[in-house]
Motif scaffolding. Structure first.
Motif, PDB file in Angstrom:
ATOM      1  N   SER A 168       0.918  -1.402  -0.011  1.00 23.72           N
ATOM      2  CA  SER A 168      -0.062   0.078  -0.059  1.00 23.72           C
ATOM      3  C   SER A 168       0.891   1.309  -0.161  1.00 23.72           C
ATOM      4  O   SER A 168       0.373   2.321  -0.510  1.00 23.72           O
ATOM      5  CB  SER A 168      -0.950  -0.098   1.016  1.00 23.72           C
ATOM      6  N   ALA A 173      -4.971   5.353  -4.833  1.00 23.28           N
ATOM      7  CA  ALA A 173      -4.603   4.675  -3.682  1.00 23.28           C
ATOM      8  C   ALA A 173      -5.941   5.064  -2.669  1.00 23.28           C
ATOM      9  O   ALA A 173      -6.476   4.108  -2.209  1.00 23.28           O
ATOM     10  CB  ALA A 173      -3.547   4.987  -3.152  1.00 23.28           C
ATOM     11  N   ARG A 221       3.556   1.512  -1.814  1.00 18.17           N
ATOM     12  CA  ARG A 221       4.143   1.474  -3.084  1.00 18.17           C
ATOM     13  C   ARG A 221       2.890   2.267  -4.052  1.00 18.17           C
ATOM     14  O   ARG A 221       3.075   2.859  -4.650  1.00 18.17           O
ATOM     15  CB  ARG A 221       4.636   0.365  -3.761  1.00 18.17           C
ATOM     16  N   ALA A 222       1.785   1.404  -3.616  1.00 17.95           N
ATOM     17  CA  ALA A 222       0.638   2.107  -4.114  1.00 17.95           C
ATOM     18  C   ALA A 222       0.421   3.760  -3.993  1.00 17.95           C
ATOM     19  O   ALA A 222       0.234   4.454  -5.137  1.00 17.95           O
ATOM     20  CB  ALA A 222      -0.749   1.362  -3.758  1.00 17.95           C
ATOM     21  N   ASP A 258       2.965   5.377  -6.124  1.00 20.56           N
ATOM     22  CA  ASP A 258       2.900   5.276  -7.677  1.00 20.56           C
ATOM     23  C   ASP A 258       1.514   6.191  -7.895  1.00 20.56           C
ATOM     24  O   ASP A 258       1.679   6.880  -8.985  1.00 20.56           O
ATOM     25  CB  ASP A 258       2.253   3.698  -7.845  1.00 20.56           C
TER      26      ASP A 258
END
Ligand SMILES: Nc1ncnc2c1ncn2[C@@H]1O[C@H](COP(=O)(O)OP(=O)(O)OP(=O)(O)O)[C@@H](O)[C@H]1O
Ligand SMILES: [Mg+2]
Lengths: 336, 260
Positions: free
Chosen positions: A194, A205, A196-197, A200
């Motif tokens: 989460s 997210a 990394r999400a 990103d």
């Protein structure tokens, strides 16, 4: 024989110190890059977070030493490290609640957050100096060397000795463990994913139901741990002095930017690039070249590109070159 | 189900949403049409909590949800897709879908270390679900591809897939069909109808494709310049003078120009 002697001298004065220093920079740069990737600003208070965590570790180390706790041949500071991490975690979480959260909720621009982090930097800087003072502090104990230069000479029969300080070995091993844990965490656990999400694509997210406050808190916790580990390792290897951590900010940022801000792998690579450049450019090559070049070509000067007094200039030059020619860093980061 | 009352969203002096009032019926598939720049996406953004409204109120089942952050709305069952497909670019398509029900036990630092078993069970269930959705969308072969590298149309499918990962109450689709080929568009249409009938999803669909709207949506709402112009069946909308002037008419005019 000549070649081997040259190589040993090179290892002793360049490779080993640069690997240890590179590990410390890599850990520092990882913290900067995680904050950049997830909270989206350059955290100028990172150097002083390192100093704070290291300071707590130093104080706990002293307390342990005074009541006779020791870690055998290893430095007591390693036992005190978890306490230092806990202290730094508390500190950054409090700072986040009291300072950064306010600006996050206002959706302030990154520039504002950078300035805010400078304020936090001065605060932490002051706190550390008030508590432990501005002077150099000694907290290292345990075995000094893993391999002594003389032992090495006796063992191998070479003219050149190779000394490996135990702090150097500890630095590399600890850094390797920390990095392995971090990557396992980021790639394999749900919390890491989460993060990394969120890094990103923040909007997506949020719309996927990821709780931003939790991601932010976890990020701070990890960053505080990395900063403390980096700070303690640097302190063990060199010495603990609050001001040096402020100075370290430059090579650390250079590392993070060389690798590509927001990219954890890049931060590690960047740490080593900066460390090797700094050590190699400020090293006097006369000795090594003396072994390697034919006698007729043997250099008469020191063959030192830059005096060690100017070592921070190296980071500065790297920074400028990268920003001019490849602003996204070696690995693609988030900055454009 | 959703009530929007006199909603305004201003960007500086520009009124992107300018006093919109509308109601979405529970269980409906409502179409939202209007010319480019009408404020449709902005309206979605405000309802979904991505943007805070300048003024006005949004309620969901009687509860005031104005200005709630997106992740809280998600947990209330309100989902949306983006007009320009969003994805977690560094993750595979499957991982993208698996991220969707955010805020799971695995996201708690403590459970990361001490709740391994429960997390593993949860991951397995999610993975099965994600694979099911991928198959439904006919993109099983993309499961392990980086989402940042698949085509624009495929990203759109992923957007739709995301809404299928949980039991949503209401889903806002912002041009899911744009950039997707005809056959797939029909599949998407079928999927929307099925989710609506079998799982009781309420949909709000923005589309410029009138055939698609006609097939799915009743009622249809037409927006222009930040206001709601008309609401009714597609035929009623098509016959509405104001709508023809503001939206459909321009299309006809362009067609005339092309033919001339
Ligand atoms: N963040 C923003 N800042 C300033 N203006 C904006 C912003 N977002 C949208 N707008 C303006 O608001 C108006 C409405 O935009 P919106 O995206 O809601 O249109 P739309 O109805 O979705 O159009 P389309 O059919 O082309 O997608 C446009 O004129 C756009 O330029
Ligand atoms: Mg739009």
């Amino acid at each position: 024989m000549e070649f081997l002697n040259g190589f040993v001298a090179l290892s002793n004065f360049v490779l080993v110190p640069a690997i240890a220093y590179g590990s410390q920079l890599a850990l520092g740069a990882l913290g900067v890059t995680l904050i950049y990737g997830i909270l989206r600003f350059s955290n100028f208070a990172h150097g002083d977070t390192m100093a704070f965590g290291a300071m707590v570790t130093v104080l706990v180390t002293w307390a342990m030493q005074s009541i006779g706790i020791s870690f055998g041949p290893l430095p007591t500071a390693l036992l005190a490290l978890p306490f230092g991490i806990a202290g730094a975690v508390l500190m950054v979480l409090m700072t986040d609640k009291m300072v950064y959260k306010f600006y996050r909720e206002k959706k302030s621009k990154p520039v504002i957050l950078v300035i805010v982090s400078m304020g936090v930097m001065f605060m932490m800087n002051g706190i550390v100096r008030v508590i432990i003072g501005p002077n150099e502090q000694q907290f290292r104990d345990g075995e000094r060397f893993l391999i002594k230069a003389r032992e090495f000479k006796n063992m191998t029969g070479l003219d050149e000795g190779l000394a490996i300080k135990s702090t150097q070995a500890i630095t590399v091993v600890t850094a390797a463990i920390a990095v392995a844990l971090l990557f396992w965490f980021l790639n394999k656990t749900r919390t890491g994913k989460s993060m990394r999400a969120y890094s990103d694509n923040e909007d997506l997210a949020l719309l996927s139901g990821i709780n931003p406050e939790r991601v932010v808190a976890v990020t701070w916790i990890i960053v505080a741990a990395l900063a403390t580990i980096a700070g303690v390792l640097y302190g063990l290897d060199k010495s603990f002095k609050p001001f040096t951590y402020f100075q370290l900010l430059l090579p650390i940022f250079a590392s993070a930017i060389v690798g590509g801000l927001g990219n954890p792998l890049g931060a590690i690579a960047g740490g080593f690039v900066v460390a090797f450049s700094e050590v190699m450019i400020t090293y006097a090559w006369k000795k090594v070249l003396g072994y390697w070049l034919p006698d007729t070509l043997e250099p008469s000067g020191l063959v030192q590109l830059l005096s060690t007094d100017y070592k921070f200039a190296v980071s500065f030059m790297i920074l400028i070159v990268v920003l001019l020619f490849r602003p996204t860093g070696l690995f693609k980061g988030k900055a454009y | 189900m959703i009530k929007v009352e006199n909603l305004h969203k201003h960007f500086g002096g520009f009124h992107a949403v300018d006093g919109a009032t509308l109601e979405i019926e529970q269980g409906s598939i409502t179409g939202l049409i209007g010319p480019n720049g009408a404020g449709k996406t902005t309206l979605f953004n405000v309802i979904a909590g991505v943007l805070t409204p300048t003024s006005g109120r949004v309620t969901m089942a009687g509860e005031d949800i104005t200005g709630l952050p997106p992740h809280e709305l998600f947990h209330k069952g309100l989902l949306r897709t983006f007009q320009i497909a969003h994805e977690f670019h560094s993750m595979s398509c499957r991982e993208n879908l698996m991220m969707v029900p955010g805020d799971q036990i695995g996201e708690r630092l403590w459970d990361t270390w001490f709740g391994r078993k429960r997390i593993a069970d949860q991951e397995r269930a999610l993975r099965a679900k994600a694979d099911e959705v991928l198959e439904f969308l006919t993109i099983t072969h993309l499961a392990d591809h980086k989402a940042g590298q698949v085509s624009g149309g495929q990203k759109k499918l992923l957007e739709l897939g995301r809404t299928m990962m949980v039991d949503a109450k209401i889903v806002f689709l912002d041009e899911v069909g744009a950039g997707v080929n005809r056959t797939l568009l029909n599949t998407i249409g079928d999927a929307i109808i099925r989710l609506n009938q079998d799982r009781g999803y309420t949909f709000v669909v923005i589309e410029h494709d009138m055939d698609f709207i006609g097939r799915l949506c009743d009622p249809v709402i037409c927006m222009a310049e930040g206001k709601v112009l008309a609401q009714g069946t597609l035929d009623e909308i098509k016959a509405n003078e104001q709508v023809i002037e503001a939206y459909l008419g321009t299309g006809l005019k362009n067609k005339d120009m092309l033919e001339a």
